[in-house]
Write a protein that holds these residues in place. Structure first.
Motif, mmCIF file in Angstrom:
data_model
loop_
_atom_site.group_PDB
_atom_site.id
_atom_site.type_symbol
_atom_site.label_atom_id
_atom_site.label_comp_id
_atom_site.label_asym_id
_atom_site.label_seq_id
_atom_site.Cartn_x
_atom_site.Cartn_y
_atom_site.Cartn_z
ATOM 1 N N SER A 32 0.938 -1.295 -0.096
ATOM 2 C CA SER A 32 0.159 -0.109 0.066
ATOM 3 C C SER A 32 0.968 1.234 0.082
ATOM 4 N N LYS A 33 0.177 2.461 -0.448
ATOM 5 C CA LYS A 33 1.130 3.614 -0.547
ATOM 6 C C LYS A 33 0.264 4.572 0.473
ATOM 7 N N SER B 272 -1.812 7.438 1.953
ATOM 8 C CA SER B 272 -3.035 7.976 1.390
ATOM 9 C C SER B 272 -3.334 9.263 2.229
ATOM 10 N N ARG C 245 -7.047 11.350 2.363
ATOM 11 C CA ARG C 245 -8.284 11.349 1.646
ATOM 12 C C ARG C 245 -9.057 12.655 2.433
ATOM 13 N N ASP D 76 -8.228 11.601 -2.936
ATOM 14 C CA ASP D 76 -7.037 11.180 -2.501
ATOM 15 C C ASP D 76 -6.096 12.002 -2.877
ATOM 16 N N LYS E 9 -2.452 10.193 -4.618
ATOM 17 C CA LYS E 9 -2.743 9.290 -5.930
ATOM 18 C C LYS E 9 -2.209 10.205 -7.263
ATOM 19 N N ASP E 10 -1.476 9.290 -8.032
ATOM 20 C CA ASP E 10 -0.976 10.209 -9.301
ATOM 21 C C ASP E 10 -2.226 9.882 -10.433
ATOM 22 N N ASN F 195 -8.009 10.062 -8.420
ATOM 23 C CA ASN F 195 -8.067 10.394 -7.301
ATOM 24 C C ASN F 195 -9.488 10.649 -6.518
ATOM 25 N N LYS G 78 -8.730 5.817 -16.815
ATOM 26 C CA LYS G 78 -8.128 6.886 -15.913
ATOM 27 C C LYS G 78 -8.714 8.191 -16.207
#
Length: 878
Positions: A612-613, A615, A617, A656, A659-660, A663, A701
């Motif tokens: 996981s990265k 986050s 939110r 988020d 996120k790249d 989101n 995306k």
């Protein structure tokens, strides 16, 4: 001479001697003996005439207040009295001193220690030591005031009663006895000195009518008090007509008050089935004690199938109650199918009363089947769990520590799924937690508090055949265990004069798994190998958040005489949740191209984790309620009536920041409309902001508006509507019935408590329930998406009943699949109330549980097990 219509007398010594006999009112002779004891107490009234009064009586009343009217003085021997009774007569009470008789005329009554006796005429003959109670005739020749004797719930009624105190013999005509729920009448009866009663032309029934709908005719019989009734030939009469059903002799056991007797329970008759002809649930009832009762059942079919079942109930007031059901069934279809298999089921429900121990609690709800399914049964009609694919079992032991805000739980659980054929066994799970937030330094700190919880769990997931075949080693190898604990710190305060509430919080979670995995690559076929190893490790996470919440009120006034006012309450919420990536247990393996691939060694552990990265939110949410207020003359308190238009309309999404791409999460929507007690509408949906491939349905995306696909698409949606149509009085009656059932510890009532609209009562003339469920789910199959983007489910369920006459009622339940335009299940019932019996015809012509049943059951509780059911099982109807 005429006497006052209300007198007080005492019990004669002769009565005191006779009173030493056993006196059980539940049988007729004992009741008659007590009755004549009471009547005989008037003997002292005659003895007064033979008493010689003294010359003078001390006068303690002052001369100044003495009445000049002469008064008749009566002198009583206090040693002759034991208990006081009250008697009266509407017309007169006459004492014949020469014949030594006392006559009571017109609505004669006696009351003694809670025992009431009435008759239109009572005669006490002291010379013959006899007493007579009988009725009189009015000008039209009708009987008036038949002797009636009442003690609690027992009632004795006769045309005439004559009893001799010396010989202890009695002669009764047209006697009728009521005890609990049965009635016994005798044309002529004689009471013997040993208290046995011989009678002819008797009737035994549970019908309370003067001319019962049915009765068992007893030609000649002897009733032994507290033991039995032994009769000669017995014949069943229905509606005044004799039937061929009878016995050359019969023995009817008698019971003392509140005493329960063991006995047989009538079976269900199966005329044709895949197992042949047979009997289902032939039982025998054992009332072990007031706290425990059990029933043993046996089922047998002509082709070799059989089963044994034991159902028991236990209850101790203010302590606990419960029941358990243990069954074994052996199935055999017979030629040409030689398949033979067996199944074992265990059901146990236990509830503890909070009064037993405020610090300890124990509960159990066990539903176990060795084949993990409810559909393998010989009785599909009376199996409410037939359509359930899961079986859940839980046993819990709880502990509280007095006034301390902490508690602990120890729990065993099992989940059986008939679709996946998997069993999830947790043995055990231990929890320790605070029951509410703890505020340290409470005298100066009322804002910041913390809570703590931990859990130890040992769980195994395995195929159900392992348990069936006794492969316990494989079950043990699948066990995974671990430990986790959480600490949460939270504060709540308001700003801008309590307009905005701010809630910051932080949570730290620590996990220890006792198992982990190791990944490698098989270079021969380029497959990933996963090995489970017994090496544990720690992992932890941290989450912080802050939320802001407020309430906004708006009012809209409408022009009109009713002064309508619309109230809108909006509750917006915005929060920020931050979770850094601080994972442990990260490992690396290399593929055939020697490319490093990272993975978590806890992917298959009990508390599984994946890469996981971090986050961050930002959550947006808003809840809305709409209420209408109107002037109403029916409301005598405020003069206004309130109507809730929308209970809640909730919207939520989040963004988020780390996120790249992609989101924004899906927009969640939920709306509940419940304007009154018989209408309910629930709407839920999820909306995606991103575009998709028109051919495969795969999400992109890019935002939908950039791919020229509007604002996005609905991924899931559901509409659930429930409507109950009946009269207001019937709705209130259904609610009252449900509330009463909630206080009953029998778990079989739980289905009706949750769904009171499914109950059938003759007191409710009609009701109709309409349930509609419509749902849409995005088709995830890339091959068929182009042709069918959504998979709909559209089902309408209609259930209700209507009384054709006060004693005829029809009820039905139908499930209609709108999408396939077919009825998936249909059941119809015809009910006939025959005052003391109930006949039910149950037919399920459509569905996987096709069957029909004709049942006859007595309305009296003593006949609830004297039922006849003739059924045809579903396999014959397929």
């Amino acid at each position: 001479m005429n006497q006052n219509n209300s007198n007080f007398v005492a019990l004669h010594p002769l009565i005191r001697e006779l009173k030493t006999k056993r006196n059980v009112f539940t049988d007729f002779p004992a009741a008659i003996r007590t009755l004549f004891f009471l009547l005989f107490v008037t003997f002292p009234v005659l003895t007064f005439a033979y008493s010689e009064p003294p010359d003078t009586i001390p006068n303690t009343v002052p001369d100044t207040i003495q009445d000049s009217t002469p008064m008749r003085k009566i002198y009583l021997n206090q040693t002759d009295f034991n208990s006081i009774i009250t008697y009266s007569a509407r017309d007169s009470i006459y004492s014949d001193l020469k014949k030594k008789q006392v006559h009571l005329y017109g609505d004669a009554k006696l009351d003694y220690e809670g025992i009431d006796m009435t008759a239109d005429y009572l005669l006490i003959d002291l010379k013959k030591n006899e007493v007579l109670a009988t009725y009189t005739l009015d000008s039209t020749g009708r009987r008036i005031g038949q002797p009636l004797f009442i003690d609690d719930t027992d009632t004795l009624k006769a045309a005439s009663i004559r009893y001799n105190f010396e010989t202890k013999k009695g002669y009764i005509q047209e006697a009728a006895i009521k005890q609990d729920e049965y009635y016994l009448s005798m044309e002529t009866a004689k009471r013997q000195p040993n208290e046995d009663v011989h009678f002819v032309h008797g009737k035994f029934t549970t019908c309370n009518l003067e001319e019962p709908h049915y009765h068992f005719a007893l030609s000649k019989a002897v009733m032994v008090p507290d033991k039995r009734i032994v009769s000669g030939p017995v014949n069943l009469w229905i509606m005044g007509v004799p039937t061929p059903l009878g016995l050359p002799f019969a023995m009817i056991p008698l019971q003392k008050k509140k005493e329960r007797k063991s006995g047989f329970i009538m079976p269900q008759y199966s005329l044709a089935s895949a197992y042949g002809m047979g009997l289902q649930d032939l039982g025998y009832y054992f009332p072990i004690s007031e706290r425990f009762q059990t029933i043993a059942y046996v089922t047998a079919f002509s082709r070799g199938s059989f089963g044994f079942r034991n159902y028991s109930e236990y209850s101790t007031k203010y302590k606990y109650n419960g029941n358990f059901n243990i069954a074994y069934t052996r199935f055999r279809y017979g030629y040409p199918d030689s398949t033979v298999f067996g199944t074992t089921s265990i059901n146990w429900v236990h509830n503890q009363d909070p009064k037993l121990n405020p610090n300890w609690s124990f509960s159990a709800n066990v539903n176990f089947n060795s084949n993990s399914t409810n559909k393998q049964t010989l009785n599909t009609a009376n199996n409410p769990q037939y359509f359930n694919n899961t079986l859940n079992s839980d046993i819990r032991l709880g502990k509280r520590f007095g006034t301390l805000p902490i508690s602990a739980d120890l729990k065993l659980s099992m989940r059986q799924n008939s679709t996946t054929k998997l069993i999830d066994l947790t043995s055990p799970v231990f929890n320790f937690q605070t029951t509410n937030r703890i505020f340290p330094f409470k005298k100066v700190n009322k804002v910041v508090g913390f809570s703590y919880s931990n859990e130890f769990q040992n769980r195994s997931t395995f195929k159900d055949r392992y348990l069936k075949n006794g492969n316990f080693d494989s079950i043990g190898h699948n066990f995974r265990n671990g430990f986790t604990q959480n600490v949460n710190i939270q504060a709540t305060f308001s700003v801008l004069k309590n307009t905005i509430r701010i809630t910051p919080s932080a949570t730290y979670k620590q996990i220890y798994n006792f198992q982990s995995i190791r990944k490698s690559v098989n270079e021969t076929n380029n497959t990933v190998l996963i090995d489970t190893i017994g090496q544990g490790g720690f992992s932890h996470s941290f989450t912080s958040s802050v939320s802001l919440t407020s309430n906004l009120y708006s009012y809209y006034r409408f022009i009109g005489k009713r002064k309508t006012l619309l109230r809108h309450v909006m509750t917006p919420t915005i929060s920020f949740n931050y979770t850094p990536s601080i994972q442990q247990g990260i490992a690396t393996y290399y593929d055939t191209a020697h490319t490093p691939i990272r993975y978590s060694i806890f992917e298959r552990s009990l508390y599984s984790e994946y890469l996981s990265k971090s986050s961050g939110r930002i959550v947006f949410g808003v809840n809305n309620t709409f209420e209408l207020k109107q002037k109403s003359d029916k409301d005598t308190v405020t003069g206004f009536r309130k109507t809730r238009l929308i209970d809640n309309f909730f919207l939520s999404t989040d963004y988020d920041i780390f996120k790249d791409s992609m989101n924004w999460s899906d927009l969640s929507m939920r709306m509940v409309i419940n304007p009154n007690e018989f209408i309910n509408l629930t709407i839920t949906a999820n909306h995606s902001w991103y575009g998709w491939n028109d051919t495969t349905g795969q999400i992109k995306k890019e935002y939908a508006f950039r791919t020229k696909q509007g604002i996005g698409r609905i991924t899931t949606a559901s509409f659930a509507t429930s409507l109950l149509l009946t009269t207001k009085k019937s709705r209130e009656r259904l609610q009252n019935i449900s509330n009463k059932m909630a206080n009953t510890w029998n778990p079989q009532y739980q289905q009706w408590i949750l769904n009171p609209n499914q109950m059938v009562y003759f007191e409710i003339p009609w009701k109709l329930t309409i349930d509609h469920i419509f749902s849409l789910n995005l088709n995830s199959n890339a091959t068929t998406f182009r042709y069918k983007r959504y998979l709909p489910t559209n089902t309408v369920t209609l259930s209700g009943d209507v009384s054709i006459t006060p004693n005829w009622k029809i009820s039905a339940r139908m499930m209609y699949d709108v999408d396939n335009r077919a009825i998936s299940n249909f059941n119809i019932n015809l009910h006939r109330n025959i005052h003391c019996w109930n006949v039910t015809f149950n037919w399920t012509p459509i569905g996987t549980n096709k069957n029909f049943t004709v049942g006859i059951r007595g309305n009296a509780s003593m006949l609830q097990n004297a039922n006849i059911n003739i059924r045809k099982p579903p396999i014959v109807l397929n």
